[in-house]
Write an enzyme that holds these catalytic residues in place. Structure first.
Site, mmCIF file in Angstrom:
data_model
loop_
_atom_site.group_PDB
_atom_site.id
_atom_site.type_symbol
_atom_site.label_atom_id
_atom_site.label_comp_id
_atom_site.label_asym_id
_atom_site.label_seq_id
_atom_site.Cartn_x
_atom_site.Cartn_y
_atom_site.Cartn_z
ATOM 1 N N ARG A 89 0.891 -1.170 0.000
ATOM 2 C CA ARG A 89 0.000 0.000 0.000
ATOM 3 C C ARG A 89 0.920 1.207 0.000
ATOM 4 N NH1 ARG A 89 -5.217 1.240 3.659
ATOM 5 N NH2 ARG A 89 -5.945 -0.282 2.141
ATOM 6 N N HIS A 98 -7.454 0.777 -6.316
ATOM 7 C CA HIS A 98 -7.556 -0.195 -5.216
ATOM 8 C C HIS A 98 -8.106 -1.504 -5.801
ATOM 9 C CE1 HIS A 98 -7.540 -1.695 -1.282
ATOM 10 N NE2 HIS A 98 -8.408 -0.904 -0.672
ATOM 11 N N GLN A 116 -9.678 -4.363 -3.560
ATOM 12 C CA GLN A 116 -10.990 -4.002 -3.015
ATOM 13 C C GLN A 116 -12.091 -4.299 -4.034
ATOM 14 O OE1 GLN A 116 -12.058 -2.432 0.103
ATOM 15 N NE2 GLN A 116 -13.994 -3.091 -0.791
ATOM 16 N N ASP A 163 -17.962 6.413 -0.839
ATOM 17 C CA ASP A 163 -16.637 6.385 -0.213
ATOM 18 C C ASP A 163 -16.433 7.753 0.448
ATOM 19 O OD1 ASP A 163 -14.030 5.686 0.472
ATOM 20 O OD2 ASP A 163 -13.251 5.661 -1.567
ATOM 21 N N CYS A 174 -16.578 0.695 0.862
ATOM 22 C CA CYS A 174 -15.319 -0.050 1.052
ATOM 23 C C CYS A 174 -14.837 0.028 2.496
ATOM 24 C CB CYS A 174 -14.253 0.492 0.099
ATOM 25 S SG CYS A 174 -14.045 2.287 0.233
ATOM 26 N N ARG A 176 -13.169 -9.433 1.529
ATOM 27 C CA ARG A 176 -11.772 -9.080 1.269
ATOM 28 C C ARG A 176 -10.889 -10.292 1.562
ATOM 29 N NH1 ARG A 176 -9.795 -3.881 1.224
ATOM 30 N NH2 ARG A 176 -7.920 -4.910 0.451
HETATM 31 N N1 CP Z 1 -11.130 -0.741 2.341
HETATM 32 C C1 CP Z 1 -9.865 -0.754 2.785
HETATM 33 O O1 CP Z 1 -8.895 -0.892 2.004
HETATM 34 O O2 CP Z 1 -9.754 -0.652 4.122
HETATM 35 P P1 CP Z 1 -8.388 -0.461 4.931
HETATM 36 O O3 CP Z 1 -7.879 0.936 4.628
HETATM 37 O O4 CP Z 1 -8.759 -0.628 6.371
HETATM 38 O O5 CP Z 1 -7.396 -1.489 4.463
#
Ligand code: CP
Length: 348
Positions: free
Chosen positions: A102, A129, A132, A227, A268, A296
């Protein structure tokens, strides 16, 4: 070497196969019957930002598949600081079987993939992402109206053109779904994203709609998704973003009254309750947010199996036993070996 950086790098058939694998692995896991497909494998998880779902789902997925994950939290390793990204990527690749990252900048994850010699999985960047949204389409398949084909599904994303919006727009149009982005004009998806989504739709038969009218946007939606309206680094814009989105673009019961009765709500997460969505919607009967979060875990398992699995050498119990014997013989005689304890004397 294939990486999981952007769903655009895959065909519809490949994405469908990942979704099918997700279903197989979920079914096995729910019966505590998941085979140890990644026994002995390791995943390096690099995070430049905090995470709940991504971090936990990847770590638990590796454990359940018989492997192991290392959480490398923000600031924990050299990542383009005191060491080149190339050296970091090459070194980590010698010790783990895949890297999940990330990163703040999308270029960081693509550079990691360029230099790594193991698969790199994008766990969110400032652009997209993909893990996701693979989970999101899987969740839509689980919750779609009975008998409705994937290609007939209508997904409405209300709110800022976030990285999740970008990825959802890409995967939906790639797979032939009908995707609507609804936001005030200045917060709508940029032209570059639209061009990709329109090209996807031309091939898949899907469609892309942009509108600033939330009532029209939800009228035929099977799934209404939102979001955050701002992210880390955009705090200075909070007043103007709030003024632009509130109250018209908040997902609340009044807005969802214009959606079909079967329409489900997705997010998400993390969510700002009371901002882009109300508590009543988050906790209401249309909400599938926790199924989405759980998925997930199942989608990460599919990605890990599909991307790590092909690179693992098959395990051989015979070979393992041969090495065990060879090492045991060596350990009996090496310079640091301690003399075997004397046998206890026997009393007569
Ligand atoms: N949706 C998502 O990626 O959540 P986190 O930031 O908690 O990983």
């Amino acid at each position: 070497m294939r990486h999981f950086i952007d769903t655009q790098d895959f065909t519809k058939a490949e994405l469908l196969s990942l979704l099918e694998l997700t279903g197989l692995l979920k079914a096995a896991d729910l019966q505590r019957a998941l085979p140890p497909l990644l026994a002995g494998a390791s995943l390096g998880m690099i995070f430049e930002e905090p995470s709940t779902r991504t971090r936990i789902s990847f770590e638990v997925a590796m454990t359940r598949l018989g492997g192991h994950a290392l959480y490398l939290k923000p600031g924990e390793i050299h990542l383009g600081v005191r060491e080149s990204l190339k050296d970091t990527a090459r070194v980590i690749s010698r010790m783990v079987d895949a890297i999940e990252a990330r990163t703040l900048k999308h270029a960081t994850v693509t550079d990691l993939a360029r230099y790594a010699t193991v698969p790199v999985i994008n766990g969110l960047t400032d652009y997209n992402h993909p893990t996701q949204v693979l989970c999101d389409v899987f969740t839509m398949l689980e919750h779609r109206p009975a008998g409705k084909p994937l290609e007939d599904l209508r997904v409405t994303f209300i709110g800022d053109a976030t990285n999740v919006c970008s990825s959802l727009m890409m995967i939906c149009t790639q797979m032939g779904l009908h995707f609507t982005h609804c936001a005030p004009e200045r917060y709508q998806a940029p032209e570059a994203w639209r061009a990709i989504a329109q090209a996807n739709s031309a091939v898949s038969g899907g469609s892309l709609t942009l509108t600033d009218d939330p009532v029209a946007a939800v009228a035929e939606a099977d799934f209404v998704y939102t979001d955050l309206w701002w992210w880390v680094g955009q705090e200075a814009e909070i007043p103007e973003r709030t003024a632009a989105f509130m109250p018209r673009y908040q997902v609340n019961d009044a807005l969802l009254a214009h959606a079909p009765a079967h329409a489900k709500f997705m997010h998400c997460l993390p969510a700002s309750r009371g901002v882009e969505v109300t508590d009543a919607v988050m906790d209401g009967p249309r909400s599938i947010i926790y199924d989405q979060s759980e998925n997930r875990l199942h989608a990460e398992k599919a990605i890990l199996v599909a991307f790590i699995g092909p690179h693992l050498k098959p395990r051989s119990p015979e070979l393992s036993q041969w090495h065990a014997g060879r090492i045991a013989d060596f350990l009996k005689h090496h310079p640091l070996a301690e003399p075997a304890p004397a046998a206890p004397s026997q009393k007569v």
